[in-house]
Design an enzyme around this catalytic site. Structure first.
Site, PDB file in Angstrom:
ATOM      1  N   HIS A  70       0.829  -1.217   0.000  1.00  0.00           N
ATOM      2  CA  HIS A  70       0.000   0.000   0.000  1.00  0.00           C
ATOM      3  C   HIS A  70       0.864   1.269   0.000  1.00  0.00           C
ATOM      4  O   HIS A  70       0.499   2.273   0.618  1.00  0.00           O
ATOM      5  CB  HIS A  70      -0.944   0.022   1.207  1.00  0.00           C
ATOM      6  CG  HIS A  70      -1.947  -1.091   1.232  1.00  0.00           C
ATOM      7  ND1 HIS A  70      -3.213  -0.982   0.720  1.00  0.00           N
ATOM      8  CD2 HIS A  70      -1.860  -2.364   1.705  1.00  0.00           C
ATOM      9  CE1 HIS A  70      -3.871  -2.124   0.879  1.00  0.00           C
ATOM     10  NE2 HIS A  70      -3.063  -2.985   1.475  1.00  0.00           N
ATOM     11  N   ARG A 107      -7.338   6.982   4.081  1.00  0.00           N
ATOM     12  CA  ARG A 107      -6.297   6.840   3.060  1.00  0.00           C
ATOM     13  C   ARG A 107      -6.667   5.694   2.115  1.00  0.00           C
ATOM     14  O   ARG A 107      -6.921   4.579   2.548  1.00  0.00           O
ATOM     15  CB  ARG A 107      -4.924   6.570   3.690  1.00  0.00           C
ATOM     16  CG  ARG A 107      -3.796   6.497   2.657  1.00  0.00           C
ATOM     17  CD  ARG A 107      -2.412   6.427   3.293  1.00  0.00           C
ATOM     18  NE  ARG A 107      -1.357   6.328   2.303  1.00  0.00           N
ATOM     19  CZ  ARG A 107      -0.907   5.175   1.782  1.00  0.00           C
ATOM     20  NH1 ARG A 107      -1.411   4.027   2.187  1.00  0.00           N
ATOM     21  NH2 ARG A 107       0.043   5.180   0.867  1.00  0.00           N
ATOM     22  N   ASN A 143     -10.182  -3.021   2.548  1.00  0.00           N
ATOM     23  CA  ASN A 143      -9.890  -3.015   1.113  1.00  0.00           C
ATOM     24  C   ASN A 143     -11.179  -2.828   0.326  1.00  0.00           C
ATOM     25  O   ASN A 143     -12.264  -2.870   0.900  1.00  0.00           O
ATOM     26  CB  ASN A 143      -9.255  -4.354   0.694  1.00  0.00           C
ATOM     27  CG  ASN A 143      -7.778  -4.454   1.069  1.00  0.00           C
ATOM     28  OD1 ASN A 143      -7.112  -3.443   1.295  1.00  0.00           O
ATOM     29  ND2 ASN A 143      -7.281  -5.672   1.117  1.00  0.00           N
ATOM     30  N   PHE A 156       1.422 -14.086   4.378  1.00  0.00           N
ATOM     31  CA  PHE A 156       1.372 -12.729   3.796  1.00  0.00           C
ATOM     32  C   PHE A 156       2.688 -12.336   3.112  1.00  0.00           C
ATOM     33  O   PHE A 156       2.675 -11.875   1.964  1.00  0.00           O
ATOM     34  CB  PHE A 156       0.985 -11.712   4.877  1.00  0.00           C
ATOM     35  CG  PHE A 156       0.688 -10.338   4.333  1.00  0.00           C
ATOM     36  CD1 PHE A 156      -0.427 -10.105   3.538  1.00  0.00           C
ATOM     37  CD2 PHE A 156       1.512  -9.261   4.625  1.00  0.00           C
ATOM     38  CE1 PHE A 156      -0.709  -8.836   3.047  1.00  0.00           C
ATOM     39  CE2 PHE A 156       1.235  -7.987   4.135  1.00  0.00           C
ATOM     40  CZ  PHE A 156       0.132  -7.774   3.343  1.00  0.00           C
ATOM     41  N   HIS A 334      -3.779   0.711  12.061  1.00  0.00           N
ATOM     42  CA  HIS A 334      -3.556  -0.577  12.724  1.00  0.00           C
ATOM     43  C   HIS A 334      -4.908  -1.185  13.092  1.00  0.00           C
ATOM     44  O   HIS A 334      -5.673  -0.567  13.852  1.00  0.00           O
ATOM     45  CB  HIS A 334      -2.717  -0.340  13.990  1.00  0.00           C
ATOM     46  CG  HIS A 334      -2.429  -1.576  14.784  1.00  0.00           C
ATOM     47  ND1 HIS A 334      -2.491  -2.845  14.242  1.00  0.00           N
ATOM     48  CD2 HIS A 334      -2.058  -1.739  16.069  1.00  0.00           C
ATOM     49  CE1 HIS A 334      -2.186  -3.723  15.167  1.00  0.00           C
ATOM     50  NE2 HIS A 334      -1.926  -3.086  16.291  1.00  0.00           N
TER      51      HIS A 334
END
Ligand code: HDD
Length: 663
Positions: A70, A107, A143, A156, A334
């Protein structure tokens, strides 16, 4: 503009140096910022030149590590307003009364590309919201696709290594169309459902204003009585959803790599504030095992037809940042930043996320005090015994920095739950320590198939093309073949057509998709399309004979954004022509209205290219008189004469029923 608590707080950090004297960082006034201090006119620079050293050192240290994922993003301030008192389902204070307003900072981002990569690549989009609540920071880090590639966070780093540019030559930038990504997918079939979304139009949104957001992981709501629900979060854009077509997305990446960033910024500046409704799906603890998928599996959706959405409130983004680095780059999200009433589940992806986000801020923002950066600061006061560290700003007074203590009456003191202290949901957990996953996570194709059968023909056609494109870029034929075989588990026709397109064998015999009878129409973008004309951006081709005045007022009435295009910049009467055929490009607009011809053959050719590309991407075309556009287009869908017809065609969205368009 409303001065919400967060904006008020940020004010004290703002500096405007307009008309101010230049000084060093120590406040010393500077007489000469043009020349280093040297020994003689042609001699070496002296080490005592503190001004040179300070300026150069600061410059040398300007960059911080970009986000490991990101990295490319843009953000805006706004306000969230609760529709109601939702205390029956959560004790979260920001949801506790109708009309309660909470400042937010959002964001949006792509995932794979570097900080300077193009906006319109095929990728998942991040949709991260920071709520500055009276009870502390709550981050909803979501997302624009409701599922994920993997089920367990330990994978991940693998999926991200696979999608990032390949390590030997750092190619390709911000693309999933390459060998390592598809090699990963072929060997990690839990990603099948996510891949269907990734190849769909969701992965090339028209704008951040017209895409949905999802919390993805399963969270938990808890009310004041301690009653819990499993919860999935959704953001629904009030404008509806819209996407680009692939050919257009690729061209925009060159014509305006900042396309999404610019769109958000310009619309907020123009007062076209993007709005999103926050909704939740709720399930009671006793419903945990009622479904043929596991509620804790992040590769699954809860079909909206089975688990309806409840609207909680609306978010409006109404202010751009003042400084990109200070705000957008330094904001630190977070999923573990929660408030009372919001808790976690044992979703194995979420559990790993709860470690990763703080960890990454430590390297990215240089230490444990990132919560003190203005954009990250809570609007409610915070007190504890944490001290020191790089860049510490708070001046804690007194002698005590430990708990328990007697010298300060044992303060800062713990807070009981009834006074707002956070208490974790007391879920009973009992098990052996093992590295394994429940069998209830093993079905990777039912929902991938459900997604496929829920789409319209056009949406499905786009997936066929996207898969053919992506695999067409994969050099290793074995990987192409493995993916074709894998997706025969979703649809044999899909896999066979793609195999034909990319020169590999049709899928092996015997692979059949699961028998899914019930679609989930809500996953189709056509269920919530961006209809109407509001904020759509159109190119209007004019010359000095055009009725610019009438066009401007007709389009303005429809809340459209208009750019006049002609052969040259300058003024026609009172109207500034800001764009020419060279500075603008049809991919940057939602529609085209032509009210001019040009004698110059080169300009006429450029106009023709404008019309062709607009046509090829299924967008509305209007014209004043038939000779103004190529006769072959006149009877095509989405092409019409006169302003009113054009407005109607634009309002409908794309016209996919064209004879010879591409996209
Ligand atoms: Fe993540 C950033 C969303 C899984 C580790 N993630 C990041 C951002 C978003 C998401 C929107 C950008 C935040 C910003 O704008 O600053 N991530 C998701 C979603 C996921 C997800 C919806 C699946 C449910 N992420 C995920 C996993 C891990 C991470 C499984 C690791 C275990 N994500 C990170 C990170 C990042 C991040 C490395 C990079 C920059 C940052 O956190 O601040 O910690």
């Amino acid at each position: 503009m409303e001065e919400n608590k967060k904006l008020q707080q940020l004010k004290q950090y703002k500096v405007n140096d307009n008309e101010q004297p230049m000084t060093t960082n120590q406040g010393l006034k500077i007489t000469d910022d043009e020349h280093s201090l040297t020994a003689g006119l042609r001699g070496p620079t002296l080490i005592e030149d503190f001004h040179f050293r300070e300026k150069m050192t600061h410059f040398d240290h300007e960059r911080i590590p970009e986000r490991v994922v990101h990295a490319r993003g843009t953000a805006a301030h706004g306000i969230f307003e609760s529709y109601d008192n939702h205390s029956a389902i959560t004790k979260a204070d920001f949801l506790s009364e109708a009309g309660k307003r909470t400042p937010v900072f959002v964001r949006f981002s792509t995932v794979a590309g570097s900080r300077g990569s193009a906006d319109t690549v095929r990728d998942v989009r991040g949709f991260a919201t920071k709520f500055y609540t009276d009870e502390g920071i709550y981050d909803l880090v979501g997302n624009n696709i409701p599922v994920f590639f993997i089920q367990d966070a330990i994978k991940f780093p693998d999926v991200i290594h696979a999608v990032k540019p390949e390590p030997h030559n750092e190619i390709p930038q911000a693309q999933s169309a390459h060998d390592t990504f598809w090699d990963f997918i072929a060997h990690n079939q839990e990603s099948a459902h996510m891949i269907m979304w990734h190849l769909s139009d969701r992965a090339i949104p028209r704008s951040y204003r017209t895409m949905e957001g999802f919390g993805v992981n399963t969270f938990r709501f808890v009310n004041a009585q301690g009653e819990a629900h499993f919860v999935k979060f959704h953001w629904k854009p009030v404008l509806g959803m819209a996407s680009l077509v692939w050919d257009e997305a690729q061209k925009i990446a060159g014509k305006d790599p900042d396309f999404h960033r610019r769109d958000l910024y310009d619309n907020i500046e123009a007062g076209n504030y993007p709005e999103y409704e926050l909704c939740v799906q709720l399930l009671k603890p006793e419903q945990e095992h009622d479904f043929d998928f596991d509620l804790l599996d992040p590769t699954k959706i809860w079909p909206e037809e089975q688990v309806p959405l409840h609207k909680l409130g609306k978010m409006t983004l109404n202010r751009n940042v003042d400084n990109f680095f200070a705000e957008t780059e330094q904001v630190a999200f977070h999923p573990g930043h929660v408030v009372p009433g919001i808790d976690f589940t044992n979703d194995p992806l979420l559990q790993g996320r709860l470690f990763s986000y703080t960890d990454t801020q430590l390297i990215r923002l240089g230490g444990p005090n990132f919560h003190e950066l203005p954009i990250n600061r809570s609007v409610c006061p915070f007190f504890n015994n944490q001290r020191d560290g790089y860049g510490r700003q708070t001046i804690n007074v007194g002698r005590v920095s430990y708990h328990k203590n007697g010298m300060q009456n044992n303060t800062p003191h713990e807070v009981p739950e009834e006074d707002g202290g956070y208490r974790h949901y007391e879920e009973k957990v009992d098990g052996h320590k093992i590295r394994a996953r429940s069998e209830s996570f093993n079905d990777h194709f039912t929902q991938a198939r459900m997604f496929w059968i829920s789409l319209t023909d056009v949406e499905r056609e786009h997936i066929v093309k996207a898969m053919s494109f992506e695999l067409g870029k994969v050099e290793t034929l074995a990987i192409r073949q493995q993916i074709v075989d894998m997706f025969a588990n979703v649809c044999r026709d899909l896999a066979t057509t793609v195999a034909q397109n990319i020169g590999v064998e049709p899928p092996q015999e015997g692979i059949e998709p699961p028998d899914v009878k019930t679609p989930s129409p809500a996953v189709s973008m056509e269920q919530r399309p961006a209809k109407g004309t509001a904020t759509k951006k159109v190119a209007v081709v004019v010359n000095d004979k055009s009725a610019i005045e009438e066009l401007a007022s007709a389009f303005d009435e429809q809340h459209m954004t208009v750019e006049f295009i002609s052969s040259k910049q300058g003024f026609i009467r009172d109207f500034e022509i800001k764009q020419t055929f060279d500075t603008a490009h049809p991919v940057l607009y939602d529609g085209l209205y032509v009210d001019a011809t040009f004698d110059c053959p080169v300009t006429s050719r450029k106009l023709q290219t404008f019309v062709d590309d607009t046509y090829n991407h299924y967008k509305a075309i209007g014209y004043h008189e038939a000779p103004l556009i190529d006769a072959q287009y006149v009877n095509e869908p989405g092409v019409g004469q006169g302003v009113q017809t054009f407005i109607e065609l634009l309002a409908e969205g794309r016209h996919f029923d064209r004879t010879f368009a591409i996209g």
